[in-house]
Motif scaffolding. Structure first.
Motif, mmCIF file in Angstrom:
data_model
loop_
_atom_site.group_PDB
_atom_site.id
_atom_site.type_symbol
_atom_site.label_atom_id
_atom_site.label_comp_id
_atom_site.label_asym_id
_atom_site.label_seq_id
_atom_site.Cartn_x
_atom_site.Cartn_y
_atom_site.Cartn_z
ATOM 1 N N GLY A 1 30.137 -15.172 -0.201
ATOM 2 C CA GLY A 1 30.821 -15.367 1.067
ATOM 3 C C GLY A 1 32.324 -15.281 0.916
ATOM 4 O O GLY A 1 33.017 -14.707 1.774
ATOM 5 N N GLU A 2 32.845 -15.829 -0.172
ATOM 6 C CA GLU A 2 34.284 -15.775 -0.409
ATOM 7 C C GLU A 2 34.742 -14.336 -0.640
ATOM 8 O O GLU A 2 35.780 -13.905 -0.119
ATOM 9 C CB GLU A 2 34.653 -16.640 -1.612
ATOM 10 N N LEU A 3 33.963 -13.580 -1.409
ATOM 11 C CA LEU A 3 34.320 -12.178 -1.636
ATOM 12 C C LEU A 3 34.286 -11.390 -0.334
ATOM 13 O O LEU A 3 35.131 -10.512 -0.102
ATOM 14 C CB LEU A 3 33.372 -11.557 -2.658
ATOM 15 N N ALA A 4 33.306 -11.682 0.512
ATOM 16 C CA ALA A 4 33.222 -10.987 1.803
ATOM 17 C C ALA A 4 34.466 -11.270 2.646
ATOM 18 O O ALA A 4 35.010 -10.358 3.294
ATOM 19 C CB ALA A 4 31.961 -11.416 2.544
ATOM 20 N N ARG A 5 34.920 -12.513 2.648
ATOM 21 C CA ARG A 5 36.128 -12.856 3.412
ATOM 22 C C ARG A 5 37.354 -12.123 2.863
ATOM 23 O O ARG A 5 38.193 -11.623 3.622
ATOM 24 C CB ARG A 5 36.363 -14.368 3.383
ATOM 25 N N ARG A 6 37.433 -12.044 1.553
ATOM 26 C CA ARG A 6 38.572 -11.358 0.950
ATOM 27 C C ARG A 6 38.525 -9.851 1.210
ATOM 28 O O ARG A 6 39.565 -9.209 1.338
ATOM 29 C CB ARG A 6 38.612 -11.635 -0.550
ATOM 30 N N ALA A 7 37.327 -9.317 1.270
ATOM 31 C CA ALA A 7 37.192 -7.883 1.525
ATOM 32 C C ALA A 7 37.620 -7.514 2.937
ATOM 33 O O ALA A 7 37.977 -6.356 3.200
ATOM 34 C CB ALA A 7 35.748 -7.447 1.278
ATOM 35 N N SER B 1 40.190 -8.906 4.578
ATOM 36 C CA SER B 1 41.575 -9.300 4.848
ATOM 37 C C SER B 1 42.545 -8.574 3.913
ATOM 38 O O SER B 1 42.247 -8.380 2.732
ATOM 39 C CB SER B 1 41.734 -10.815 4.675
ATOM 40 N N ASP B 2 43.697 -8.223 4.449
ATOM 41 C CA ASP B 2 44.756 -7.652 3.624
ATOM 42 C C ASP B 2 45.584 -8.731 2.930
ATOM 43 O O ASP B 2 46.305 -8.438 1.966
ATOM 44 C CB ASP B 2 45.688 -6.785 4.481
ATOM 45 N N ASP C 1 40.556 -3.059 -2.570
ATOM 46 C CA ASP C 1 41.497 -3.445 -3.620
ATOM 47 C C ASP C 1 42.013 -4.864 -3.434
ATOM 48 O O ASP C 1 42.419 -5.514 -4.400
ATOM 49 C CB ASP C 1 42.665 -2.462 -3.651
ATOM 50 N N SER C 2 41.999 -5.369 -2.186
ATOM 51 C CA SER C 2 42.495 -6.728 -1.943
ATOM 52 C C SER C 2 41.701 -7.770 -2.720
ATOM 53 O O SER C 2 42.232 -8.817 -3.095
ATOM 54 C CB SER C 2 42.447 -7.055 -0.446
ATOM 55 N N VAL C 3 40.421 -7.486 -2.986
ATOM 56 C CA VAL C 3 39.586 -8.454 -3.713
ATOM 57 C C VAL C 3 40.053 -8.555 -5.163
ATOM 58 O O VAL C 3 40.250 -9.657 -5.700
ATOM 59 C CB VAL C 3 38.104 -8.040 -3.646
ATOM 60 N N ARG C 4 40.228 -7.411 -5.813
ATOM 61 C CA ARG C 4 40.708 -7.435 -7.194
ATOM 62 C C ARG C 4 42.114 -8.033 -7.281
ATOM 63 O O ARG C 4 42.387 -8.863 -8.149
ATOM 64 C CB ARG C 4 40.727 -6.016 -7.763
#
Length: 367
Positions: A299-305, A307-308, A200-203
């Motif tokens: 890569g950016e989405l992976a980083r966001r996934a 992290s809280d 959910d952190s990505v959305r």
């Protein structure tokens, strides 16, 4: 229906990159592009399919590398957009694909699609030297080919093989260019089904970013009295359009290691030309986290996934810094900022509250 594309093979080699002599049957325009910088001596053409006629009103340029899983969706979307563009404008379009360093059936998929495509098709298959083996050079070659295939006053559009545009995409972009824009950017959304599979952190981060960009833009216009353009453009290679004249005038797509889309927008503005920012025009891009390009969306989405409290777009400023930047721009013509780490999601959400209060106060004064 189009006849099968004429295929011009070039000798294949194995092992390390070996630039080959460009085969004689290759059209002069393509030969010229491959013999010039930044491609000279760095591209080994393995196959080329080229339309018999040039002078199209618009061309869609797409880089492709190992995209067989998502490519059919992208092709179907381009087909629908080409059909609507021909119906609405009467203009003939061309789709240009550069398939580089690919080990799947992407090129064959495009060739099969081309048999019934509602437009001309150019397909360039090539292997790039390590020094230029990246998405930016592939898109540059695709756009350069597109520029060679449209009439002088034509339009160049570009998208990605992991994205799908709306049926009215070409028509919308052509209308903006006809109204005086030199570049059209779209604030592209993620594919909803793929996004739903991520944390959910990505959305939450994407929604907060977009909302704060919009609030920042409104404050920027208040503090600059609407006299000096936008606070920021959200440029994405999944959906951009540029006039052929502007593209040629700036010397083609800039070639930074990352941020090529933003670099194109910056160069258009630096040259005194006009950019337009669209909101949601219907383009959706993949939410996959194993991206094809270094520094790209995956890569950016992976980083966001992972992290809280993910880091957000570095262009976003705290409200206080945004106001100082607007004042500097108004009085000095500059909008510089100190190099600081990008704000995190929690900071964006806090600043968004401040921005909303300021906007409410401004609206109350004007009521």
């Amino acid at each position: 229906m189009h006849a099968p594309l004429h295929r011009v093979p070039a000798p294949r080699t194995s092992g390390s990159f070996i630039p080959s002599r460009i085969p004689e049957p290759v059209p002069a325009a393509l030969r010229h592009l491959l013999a010039a910088e930044p491609f000279a001596g760095r591209v080994r053409l393995t196959c080329s399919d080229w339309p018999a006629r040039a002078g199209a009103s618009h061309a869609v340029a797409m880089p492709v590398r190992n995209e067989i899983a998502l490519l059919p969706r992208a092709l179907a979307a381009i087909e629908a957009a080409m059909i609507e563009a021909r119906s609405e404008t009467g203009g003939a379009g061309i789709a240009v694909f550069v398939v580089n360093d690919t080990r799947d059936a992407s090129a064959d998929c495009i060739r099969d699609w081309a048999r019934d495509a509602p437009c001309g098709v150019a397909l360039i298959e090539a292997e790039f030297d390590d020094t230029i083996r990246g998405a930016v050079h592939s898109r540059r070659l695709a756009l350069d080919c597109a520029a060679a295939l449209v009439r002088p006053g034509g339009a160049l559009l570009t998208s990605d093989a992991d994205s799908h545009v709306a049926p009215g995409w070409i028509v919308r972009c052509l209308a903006e260019l006809a109204a005086g824009a030199d570049l059209v950017c779209e604030d592209v959304r993620l594919d909803e089904r793929e996004l739903a599979r991520l944390p959910d952190s990505v959305r939450r981060t994407g929604e907060a970013e977009r909302t704060y960009f919009e609030a920042s833009e409104r404050l920027w216009q208040v503090w600059t009295a609407g006299r000096i353009g936008r606070f920021a453009y959200r440029a994405s290679g999944a959906s951009m359009a540029v006039s052929a004249r502007a593209y040629r005038a700036i010397g083609g797509l800039p070639l930074p290691a990352i941020g090529k889309d933003a670099a194109l927008c910056a160069e258009i503005l630096r040259s005194g030309r006009r950019a337009v920012q669209l909101g949601d025009a219907g383009t959706r891009t993949s939410a996959r986290i194993e991206g094809r390009a270094a520094g790209g969306c995956g890569g950016e989405l992976a980083r966001r996934a992972r992290s809280d409290d993910p880091a957000c777009d570095a262009r976003l400023l705290p409200v206080y810094e945004l106001r100082k930047s607007a004042e500097r721009r108004m009085h000095c013509g500059l909008a510089t900022r100190e190099r600081t780490p990008p704000m995190r999601l929690s900071e964006i959400e806090r600043e968004l509250g401040k921005a909303r209060r300021l906007l409410a106060e401004h609206e109350a004064r004007d009521a």
